[in-house]
Design a protein around this motif. Structure first.
Motif, PDB file in Angstrom:
ATOM      1  N   PRO A 135       0.793  -1.239   0.000  1.00  0.00           N
ATOM      2  CA  PRO A 135       0.000   0.000   0.000  1.00  0.00           C
ATOM      3  C   PRO A 135       0.820   1.281   0.000  1.00  0.00           C
ATOM      4  CG  PRO A 135       0.171  -0.814   2.241  1.00  0.00           C
ATOM      5  CD  PRO A 135       0.910  -1.810   1.368  1.00  0.00           C
ATOM      6  N   ASP A 136       2.082   1.222  -0.364  1.00  0.00           N
ATOM      7  CA  ASP A 136       2.915   2.422  -0.376  1.00  0.00           C
ATOM      8  C   ASP A 136       2.263   3.508  -1.239  1.00  0.00           C
ATOM      9  OD1 ASP A 136       5.133   4.262  -1.345  1.00  0.00           O
ATOM     10  OD2 ASP A 136       6.277   2.971   0.000  1.00  0.00           O
ATOM     11  N   PRO A 137       2.191   4.746  -0.746  1.00  0.00           N
ATOM     12  CA  PRO A 137       1.603   5.833  -1.543  1.00  0.00           C
ATOM     13  C   PRO A 137       2.287   6.003  -2.891  1.00  0.00           C
ATOM     14  CG  PRO A 137       1.884   6.541   0.734  1.00  0.00           C
ATOM     15  CD  PRO A 137       2.563   5.210   0.616  1.00  0.00           C
ATOM     16  N   GLY A 138       3.576   5.637  -2.969  1.00  0.00           N
ATOM     17  CA  GLY A 138       4.291   5.752  -4.231  1.00  0.00           C
ATOM     18  C   GLY A 138       3.683   4.907  -5.330  1.00  0.00           C
ATOM     19  N   PHE A 139       3.088   3.770  -4.964  1.00  0.00           N
ATOM     20  CA  PHE A 139       2.432   2.919  -5.954  1.00  0.00           C
ATOM     21  C   PHE A 139       1.263   3.656  -6.588  1.00  0.00           C
ATOM     22  CE2 PHE A 139      -0.715  -0.086  -7.402  1.00  0.00           C
ATOM     23  CZ  PHE A 139       0.014  -1.090  -8.007  1.00  0.00           C
ATOM     24  N   PHE A 140       0.456   4.286  -5.744  1.00  0.00           N
ATOM     25  CA  PHE A 140      -0.723   4.976  -6.268  1.00  0.00           C
ATOM     26  C   PHE A 140      -0.361   6.282  -6.961  1.00  0.00           C
ATOM     27  CE2 PHE A 140      -2.351   1.897  -3.333  1.00  0.00           C
ATOM     28  CZ  PHE A 140      -3.424   1.380  -4.046  1.00  0.00           C
ATOM     29  N   GLN A 141       0.807   6.848  -6.627  1.00  0.00           N
ATOM     30  CA  GLN A 141       1.305   7.974  -7.403  1.00  0.00           C
ATOM     31  C   GLN A 141       1.612   7.523  -8.824  1.00  0.00           C
ATOM     32  OE1 GLN A 141       1.457  11.226  -6.714  1.00  0.00           O
ATOM     33  NE2 GLN A 141       2.254  11.542  -8.800  1.00  0.00           N
ATOM     34  N   LYS A 142       2.180   6.322  -8.951  1.00  0.00           N
ATOM     35  CA  LYS A 142       2.448   5.764 -10.275  1.00  0.00           C
ATOM     36  C   LYS A 142       1.146   5.549 -11.048  1.00  0.00           C
ATOM     37  CE  LYS A 142       6.994   4.956 -10.280  1.00  0.00           C
ATOM     38  NZ  LYS A 142       7.927   5.505 -11.306  1.00  0.00           N
ATOM     39  N   VAL A 143       0.117   5.067 -10.341  1.00  0.00           N
ATOM     40  CA  VAL A 143      -1.190   4.885 -10.984  1.00  0.00           C
ATOM     41  C   VAL A 143      -1.693   6.216 -11.533  1.00  0.00           C
ATOM     42  CG1 VAL A 143      -3.628   4.318 -10.585  1.00  0.00           C
ATOM     43  CG2 VAL A 143      -1.831   2.853  -9.632  1.00  0.00           C
TER      44      VAL A 143
END
Length: 213
Positions: A135-143
């Motif tokens: 759930p790292d915020p960086g993942f959803f930044q990539k999204v």
């Protein structure tokens, strides 16, 4: 208005039976033993990979994945691993004009295998390729970087409360929890999910009508 729909992989698009069965065989334990441990650690709020440590202390997931590949029993993804509603739903959403993506906590190998399925989507990416996992915020930044639209115009669909619904909402995205797979059933009625998710669905086939309305 939703412009982009991005899908998790395991137990959202793919049935995980084959992969968990392969791991159980590799570890030399019955599938129900591994499945029970995965469910237990996940329900306790821990990463499901910790189940491997309970069976084999000191287990190194990256090393064991490579050993499986070297032994010819590595990752496989085939058409039969898709849930029956996947292709028809993706086609309906594509026809309706939505940008479609797939992004989940999978390996670089999984990304290659997913692309070989020829699914009607605009982009496929995995945490292995991005070097950051949910759930790292960086993942959803990539999204947000790959999916067209403002964050509130991007819908993320998954089966996991803590990896999908909650962090997607924290990133400003809309979210859906699909009620299938052990975690989808576990958290479908969870108060946090009901507060954070825009919808809880039983099938991907519900999405075209929900978005149209």
């Amino acid at each position: 208005m939703i412009r982009s729909v991005v899908f998790d992989v395991g137990e959202t698009l793919l049935k995980d039976d084959r992969e968990w069965g392969a791991w159980a065989d590799w570890l030399g334990v019955p599938l129900n033993t591994l499945s029970g441990l995965v469910g237990a650690v996940t329900a306790a709020g821990r990463n499901n990979s910790e189940a491997f440590q309970l069976i084999r202390p000191g287990f190194d997931l990256a090393v064991e994945r490579q050993l499986r590949e070297d032994a010819g029993v590595g990752e496989r993804i085939e058409e039969s691993d898709l849930y029956p509603d996947v292709r028809s739903t993706l086609e309906a959403l594509q026809e309706a004009g939505y940008w479609l993506g797939i992004a989940g906590n999978q390996t670089v190998v999984s990304a290659k295998l997913l692309r070989q399925l020829g699914l009607p989507v605009d982009a496929i990416a995995t945490s292995g390729e991005w070097d950051v996992a949910k759930p790292d915020p960086g993942f959803f930044q990539k999204v947000k970087e790959i999916a067209p639209g403002n964050p509130h115009e991007i819908l993320y669909v998954g089966d996991h409360r803590d990896n999908d619904v909650v962090p997607a909402r924290a990133a400003g995205l809309r979210s859906v929890l699909i009620r299938r797979g052990p975690l989808g059933y576990l958290w479908a009625d969870d108060p946090i999910v009901r507060k954070s998710a825009d919808w809880v669905i039983d099938s991907l086939a519900e999405l075209p009508d929900l978005l149209a309305s």
